[in-house]
Scaffold this motif. Structure first.
Motif, PDB file in Angstrom:
ATOM      1  N   CYS A 138      49.387  19.087  14.329  1.00 49.54           N
ATOM      2  CA  CYS A 138      49.094  18.387  15.305  1.00 49.54           C
ATOM      3  C   CYS A 138      50.135  17.731  16.200  1.00 49.54           C
ATOM      4  N   CYS A 175      43.887  18.510  22.143  1.00 49.61           N
ATOM      5  CA  CYS A 175      43.424  17.469  23.086  1.00 49.61           C
ATOM      6  C   CYS A 175      43.664  17.899  24.556  1.00 49.61           C
ATOM      7  N   CYS A 200      39.283  14.997  19.594  1.00 45.30           N
ATOM      8  CA  CYS A 200      39.828  15.374  18.400  1.00 45.30           C
ATOM      9  C   CYS A 200      38.890  15.405  17.450  1.00 45.30           C
ATOM     10  N   CYS A 214      48.757  22.163  17.091  1.00 47.61           N
ATOM     11  CA  CYS A 214      47.419  22.257  17.586  1.00 47.61           C
ATOM     12  C   CYS A 214      47.818  21.445  19.013  1.00 47.61           C
ATOM     13  N   ARG A 243      47.581  18.185   9.465  1.00 47.11           N
ATOM     14  CA  ARG A 243      48.452  17.197   9.078  1.00 47.11           C
ATOM     15  C   ARG A 243      49.304  17.335   7.898  1.00 47.11           C
TER      16      ARG A 243
HETATM   17  S1  SF4 Z   1      43.149  17.550  18.589  1.00 49.69           S
HETATM   18 FE1  SF4 Z   1      44.715  16.501  19.506  1.00 49.69          FE
HETATM   19  S2  SF4 Z   1      44.859  15.004  17.979  1.00 49.69           S
HETATM   20 FE2  SF4 Z   1      43.675  16.165  17.116  1.00 49.69          FE
HETATM   21  S3  SF4 Z   1      44.832  17.382  15.805  1.00 49.69           S
HETATM   22 FE3  SF4 Z   1      44.769  18.715  17.785  1.00 49.69          FE
HETATM   23  S4  SF4 Z   1      46.394  17.788  18.945  1.00 49.69           S
HETATM   24 FE4  SF4 Z   1      46.392  16.318  17.150  1.00 49.69          FE
END
Ligand code: SF4
Length: 500
Positions: A262, A462, A408, A459, A199
């Motif tokens: 993300c 998803c 997620c 990341c 984040r």
């Molecule tokens: S899983 Fe998807 S929504 Fe969650 S942090 Fe990773 S990219 Fe972002």
């Protein structure tokens, strides 16, 4: 698209944002008012509750409640929050279950006779195990929120080491997952970020050296006139207790791990005027649209974007393809700003409560419709039906994220895989289900290539199912994991109670 609709989740078919955090250290300034405006800029990241905590050198007090920033705070409430250091939070609940006053932030905790306040964006994946241990050892909780677990751990380790930074550092050694946290004591402001940097968190400086600001996004700095200084880098903890350059102390508290910001921050969560990791979000969305136009061209008369986050990509798609961009959908910006429940008849209008087609612009046309994502598929279907009713001749849906097939666990509420339409259906099946003439998604490689951040490494779990932080607890609901124990953790024979 600001998807937390405030009308019972009726319009919600997008990943929900996790939270926005803000902090300011500025003696002589109205820090609660600065925080109020900072939270305004971050309102898109969470719309269920809002809170501000202020330190004045003698104590820390907080005011928080359910609702939007404007619903929680008025002149009277802000006037009661005086001090030189403050943090604020806008929340969308992803951990700690339902939205509730107890789970609203900032969390207040007591360390010996000192009060701290903490606010968190993200989700800790091992908070259940850590919380269970703390409960066994007699620690009481007001909520099941992971942020409270972090606050309680920091409290314990600070008490033991007599140093807040050491308390935070030891907590960072234990907690796993996504976190961008801000914390105040009665004197100082702290901010820290998980070792993958999942984040975002940035530092800014008020004009004329009047103080320091931290925020989830740079739009939170801009609104209070602060100039971007630097990001809080993954694994860092910063302490601010002075207005000059010497008032900012930066420490690499835990080693950084492979960068995994993300990628959805660029696709959807962040405001287009924010700069994340040195990359402007609007430019990233424009580049995604251009890339998608190259990857999935189609003959059409006009390109339209689904407000808000689909619009910059639609403009990019139009620029690259040469097909004119027009405004084809108008968003009602205020329906999501109420907690008044709609009547059943209004509820059945579904997406039409929030989006209205510009019939005169789209009737009889072959449309390219650009949107940020399809998560559960229900609003995409309603959107397509609405455009058909408005007279669209053909609808070619183009999506600037790859199919979302994996949940997620880091602070976004897509954590039930069965709900994800791409986990159940092929692209052709989804196209048929939602009723479009064609459907195409940007490739993962194409999406990543559009983002030229300072650090490469995102990341993308998803889409790929490749999680940067192992999801041990959700999978196993296991007790405290041996592999997480840092060196200072006592051997089992000593008993956990030796620590607490
Ligand atoms: S899983 Fe998807 S929504 Fe969650 S942090 Fe990773 S990219 Fe972002």
């Amino acid at each position: 698209m600001l998807s937390s609709d405030g009308v019972g989740g009726l319009l919600s078919d997008k990943p929900e944002e996790a939270c926005g955090v803000f902090g300011v250290y500025a003696p002589g300034e109205d820090v609660s008012r600065l925080t109020y405006f900072g939270l305004h800029a971050l309102q898109h990241r969470g719309q269920e509750s809002a809170g501000i905590a202020v330190g004045d050198g003698a104590s820390v007090v907080a005011n928080k409640d359910m609702g939007l920033v404007t619903q929680v705070f008025d002149e009277g409430a802000l006037s009661a929050l005086t001090g030189h250091v403050a943090i604020g939070h806008t929340r969308y609940s992803t951990s700690g279950g339902h939205s509730s006053w107890e789970a609203a932030q900032p969390h207040l905790s007591t360390i010996t006779d000192e009060i701290i306040a903490l606010a968190h964006n993200g989700t800790l994946v091992n908070s259940h195990a850590l919380g269970r241990r703390l409960v066994e050892l007699g620690v009481t909780f007001r909520s099941s929120a992971d942020s409270e677990v972090a606050a309680k751990l920091i409290g314990y380790f600070t008490q033991e080491s007599h140093h807040m930074r050491e308390g935070i550092r030891r907590t960072m050694e234990l907690i796993e997952g996504a976190y961008a946290m801000v914390l105040i004591t009665q004197e100082a402001l702290y901010a820290f970020r998980d070792p993958h940097g999942i984040r975002p968190l940035v530092i800014g400086r008020l004009p004329e050296g009047r103080g320091w600001v931290v925020a989830s996004e740079t739009c939170g700095l801009d609104i209070v006139g602060a100039e971007y200084y630097r990001d809080v880098e993954p694994g860092e903890v910063i302490r601010i207790n002075g207005t000059g350059p010497g008032g900012l102390i930066i420490e690499q508290a835990v080693p950084a791990r492979p960068h995994a910001l993300c990628i959805f921050e660029y696709v959807y969560f962040a405001r287009p005027d924010s700069i994340i990791d040195n990359m402007n979000v609007y430019q990233a969305r424009d580049a995604m649209g251009r890339r998608l136009a190259r990857e999935a061209p189609v003959e059409a008369d006009v390109v339209i974007g689904v407000p808000d986050s689909g619009v910059p990509s639609a403009i990019g798609y139009a620029g690259e393809s040469g097909i004119p961009y027009i405004e084809g959908i108008v968003k009602n910006r205020y329906v999501g700003r109420t907690f008044i429940q709609p009547t059943q008849a209004l509820r059945e209008r579904g997406i039409r409560l929030k989006l209205n087609p510009l019939t005169s612009s789209i009737a009889g046309k072959r449309l390219v419709v650009v949107d940020d994502s399809i998560v559960r598929g229900n609003t995409a279907r309603q959107l397509v039906a609405m455009l058909r009713e408005a007279g669209a001749r053909e609808i070619h849906l183009r999506i600037v994220s790859p199919p979302v097939c994996w949940p997620c666990f880091y602070g976004i509420d897509t954590d039930v895989q069965e709900q994800l339409i791409s986990a159940r259906m092929s692209v052709d099946e989804i196209a048929e289900h939602i009723g479009v003439d064609s459907l195409a998604y940007i490739s993962e490689e194409g999406l990543v290539g559009c983002i030229q951040g300072r650090h490469q490494g995102y990341c993308t779990a998803c889409f790929s199912g490749s999680y940067p932080v192992k999801i041990t607890e959700r999978q196993q609901q296991s007790s405290f994991c041996d592999t997480m124990k840092p060196q200072w953790w006592p051997q089992e024979s000593q008993g956990m109670s030796a620590l607490f």
